[in-house]
Write a protein that holds these residues in place. Structure first.
Motif, PDB file in Angstrom:
ATOM      1  N   TRP A  71      38.341  33.541  38.703  1.00 43.75           N
ATOM      2  CA  TRP A  71      38.461  34.683  39.609  1.00 43.75           C
ATOM      3  C   TRP A  71      39.355  34.288  40.777  1.00 43.75           C
ATOM      4  CZ3 TRP A  71      36.634  32.898  44.223  1.00 43.75           C
ATOM      5  CH2 TRP A  71      35.684  31.870  44.191  1.00 43.75           C
ATOM      6  N   ASP A  72      39.763  35.292  41.555  1.00 44.22           N
ATOM      7  CA  ASP A  72      40.617  34.994  42.703  1.00 44.22           C
ATOM      8  C   ASP A  72      39.972  35.480  43.991  1.00 44.22           C
ATOM      9  OD1 ASP A  72      40.954  37.740  42.362  1.00 44.22           O
ATOM     10  OD2 ASP A  72      43.065  37.705  42.882  1.00 44.22           O
ATOM     11  N   VAL A  81      45.081  33.127  36.211  1.00 49.34           N
ATOM     12  CA  VAL A  81      44.222  33.379  37.364  1.00 49.34           C
ATOM     13  C   VAL A  81      45.076  33.384  38.629  1.00 49.34           C
ATOM     14  CG1 VAL A  81      42.274  32.529  38.740  1.00 49.34           C
ATOM     15  CG2 VAL A  81      42.210  32.374  36.240  1.00 49.34           C
ATOM     16  N   ARG A  82      44.912  34.411  39.440  1.00 55.44           N
ATOM     17  CA  ARG A  82      45.678  34.536  40.677  1.00 55.44           C
ATOM     18  C   ARG A  82      45.096  33.650  41.784  1.00 55.44           C
ATOM     19  NH1 ARG A  82      44.839  39.638  38.843  1.00 55.44           N
ATOM     20  NH2 ARG A  82      43.045  39.750  40.245  1.00 55.44           N
ATOM     21  N   ASN A  83      45.927  33.412  42.788  1.00 55.41           N
ATOM     22  CA  ASN A  83      45.467  32.772  44.023  1.00 55.41           C
ATOM     23  C   ASN A  83      46.061  33.533  45.196  1.00 55.41           C
ATOM     24  OD1 ASN A  83      44.190  30.258  45.404  1.00 55.41           O
ATOM     25  ND2 ASN A  83      46.197  30.477  46.351  1.00 55.41           N
ATOM     26  N   GLU A  84      45.258  33.650  46.249  1.00 58.91           N
ATOM     27  CA  GLU A  84      45.724  34.294  47.475  1.00 58.91           C
ATOM     28  C   GLU A  84      45.602  33.331  48.647  1.00 58.91           C
ATOM     29  OE1 GLU A  84      45.296  36.978  44.500  1.00 58.91           O
ATOM     30  OE2 GLU A  84      43.481  36.125  45.388  1.00 58.91           O
ATOM     31  N   ALA A 136      36.484  38.833  47.808  1.00 55.90           N
ATOM     32  CA  ALA A 136      36.325  39.806  48.890  1.00 55.90           C
ATOM     33  C   ALA A 136      35.701  41.098  48.380  1.00 55.90           C
ATOM     34  CB  ALA A 136      37.680  40.094  49.529  1.00 55.90           C
ATOM     35  N   ALA A 137      36.088  41.524  47.175  1.00 56.69           N
ATOM     36  CA  ALA A 137      35.479  42.724  46.588  1.00 56.69           C
ATOM     37  C   ALA A 137      33.985  42.530  46.421  1.00 56.69           C
ATOM     38  CB  ALA A 137      36.136  43.041  45.247  1.00 56.69           C
ATOM     39  N   GLY A 154      28.548  36.561  44.821  1.00 58.11           N
ATOM     40  CA  GLY A 154      29.704  36.089  44.076  1.00 58.11           C
ATOM     41  C   GLY A 154      30.832  37.100  43.971  1.00 58.11           C
ATOM     42  N   PRO A 155      31.866  36.761  43.218  1.00 54.24           N
ATOM     43  CA  PRO A 155      33.035  37.632  43.109  1.00 54.24           C
ATOM     44  C   PRO A 155      32.690  38.992  42.506  1.00 54.24           C
ATOM     45  CG  PRO A 155      33.490  35.449  42.223  1.00 54.24           C
ATOM     46  CD  PRO A 155      32.026  35.505  42.461  1.00 54.24           C
ATOM     47  N   GLY A 156      33.422  39.994  42.949  1.00 56.76           N
ATOM     48  CA  GLY A 156      33.302  41.318  42.360  1.00 56.76           C
ATOM     49  C   GLY A 156      34.295  41.496  41.224  1.00 56.76           C
ATOM     50  N   LYS A 157      34.445  42.726  40.786  1.00 51.40           N
ATOM     51  CA  LYS A 157      35.338  43.026  39.668  1.00 51.40           C
ATOM     52  C   LYS A 157      36.624  43.678  40.177  1.00 51.40           C
ATOM     53  CE  LYS A 157      31.646  43.674  36.263  1.00 51.40           C
ATOM     54  NZ  LYS A 157      31.031  44.606  35.280  1.00 51.40           N
ATOM     55  N   SER A 158      37.649  43.598  39.356  1.00 52.00           N
ATOM     56  CA  SER A 158      38.899  44.299  39.631  1.00 52.00           C
ATOM     57  C   SER A 158      39.301  45.066  38.381  1.00 52.00           C
ATOM     58  CB  SER A 158      40.002  43.309  40.017  1.00 52.00           C
ATOM     59  OG  SER A 158      40.264  42.399  38.959  1.00 52.00           O
ATOM     60  N   ARG A 159      40.084  46.105  38.574  1.00 52.83           N
ATOM     61  CA  ARG A 159      40.580  46.872  37.428  1.00 52.83           C
ATOM     62  C   ARG A 159      42.007  47.328  37.699  1.00 52.83           C
ATOM     63  NH1 ARG A 159      40.144  52.634  37.726  1.00 52.83           N
ATOM     64  NH2 ARG A 159      39.272  53.354  39.709  1.00 52.83           N
ATOM     65  N   MET A 160      42.773  47.439  36.647  1.00 55.58           N
ATOM     66  CA  MET A 160      44.155  47.862  36.761  1.00 55.58           C
ATOM     67  C   MET A 160      44.248  49.384  36.779  1.00 55.58           C
ATOM     68  SD  MET A 160      46.155  45.254  37.051  1.00 55.58           S
ATOM     69  CE  MET A 160      47.722  46.058  36.713  1.00 55.58           C
TER      70      MET A 160
END
Length: 286
Positions: free
Chosen positions: A207-208, A143-146, A213-214, A88-94
């Motif tokens: 999630w996006d 929520v973002r989309n790419e 991908a992460a 599943g999706p990974g995490k992101s951080r600013m």
């Protein structure tokens, strides 16, 4: 170490053909990309000092497997499905800064014609951004989309573009109903896994695709805030283009030679992206 375009080029090593002869990126890259059987890196772009350009990075099963970390090129699909739907999706951080911020061109200085954007095919309406990941955000959920869409370079800061009626189009319609401009960014020069997963078109409410991908890569994605719009973008991109899409504004877009090998059909009045900033690495790779 984060997965970047440069880490992938280093991993690919001698599989990438480096060309030091001068090449016109606007008028010659299209045919080079069409005919090349190998990934290549152009180190000497006519009219664009300091820039390099690469393409065909995923033209073999071996390179595709390398991009997503699959141990066996014969089992890419099953490996990718396992990582996407079981891991599943990974995490992101600013983070507050990143390589994509080394050079900042704001306002009138943000001239997209100074980027080595090619004419892809005979009959195209002009120079097109045909690679890179487009980023938008749902104004209700955040929520973002790419996705990967085509964008026609019409003027230094004005770009009509075409997108399918999926998530980013839904974002645009929400902004249009509110009478507000939609923030949109282009991230060019990412690790190929992020480009592959940006083409995921299933439902994602929390999630996006960048985070997906992460998860495939098993890393935490670093994001930075844009300079001029309310959006988060990959910190390790080579180039970020920022702008606004005004509601109810349309201009002629197309034709464009699509990956299907056809160029008729999807053309006509299209939304327009007004460029507000460009940031990039000091020695960028397009």
């Amino acid at each position: 170490m984060p997965a970047t375009l440069r880490s992938f080029l280093e991993q690919a090593g001698s599989r990438v053909i480096e060309i030091d002869d001068p090449v016109d990126p606007v008028n010659q890259v299209g045919i080079l990309s069409s005919e090349s059987k190998h990934p290549f890196l152009l180190n000497n772009l006519k009219g664009f000092p300091g820039w390099r350009l690469c393409d065909r990075l995923l033209c073999t099963r071996e390179l595709q497997a390398m991009a997503i970390g699959a141990p066996d090129p014969r089992k890419i699909n099953s490996y990718l499905a396992e990582r996407m739907f079981r891991v599943g999706p990974g995490k992101s951080r600013m983070v507050m800064d990143g390589p994509c911020k080394e050079v900042k061109l704001i306002g009138e200085a943000a001239d997209v014609t100074r980027l080595p954007i090619p004419i892809h095919s005979i009959g195209d309406a002009g120079r097109y951004i045909g690679s890179g990941v487009t980023i938008t955000k749902d104004p209700d959920t955040g929520v973002r989309n790419e996705s990967m869409i085509r964008a026609m370079v019409k003027d230094p800061r004005r770009i009509p573009f075409w997108m399918a009626a999926r998530h980013n189009w839904g974002h645009y319609l929400k902004y249009q109903e509110r009478g507000e401009p939609m923030p949109m960014a282009y991230a060019i020069g990412l690790h190929p896994a992020y480009e592959i997963l940006s083409n995921y078109s299933g439902q994602h409410d929390t999630w996006d695709e960048l985070e997906l991908a992460a998860g495939v890569l098993g890393e935490e994605l670093e994001l930075v805030p844009c300079e001029t719009i309310d959006l988060e973008v990959p910190a390790h991109a080579e180039v970020i283009i920022e702008g606004l899409v005004r509601p109810n504004v349309r201009e002629q877009e197309g034709p464009f030679g699509e990956f299907t090998t056809y160029r008729q059909g999807a053309e006509g009045p299209a939304p327009v992206w007004e460029i507000t900033a460009i940031t990039h690495r000091r020695d960028p790779i397009f």
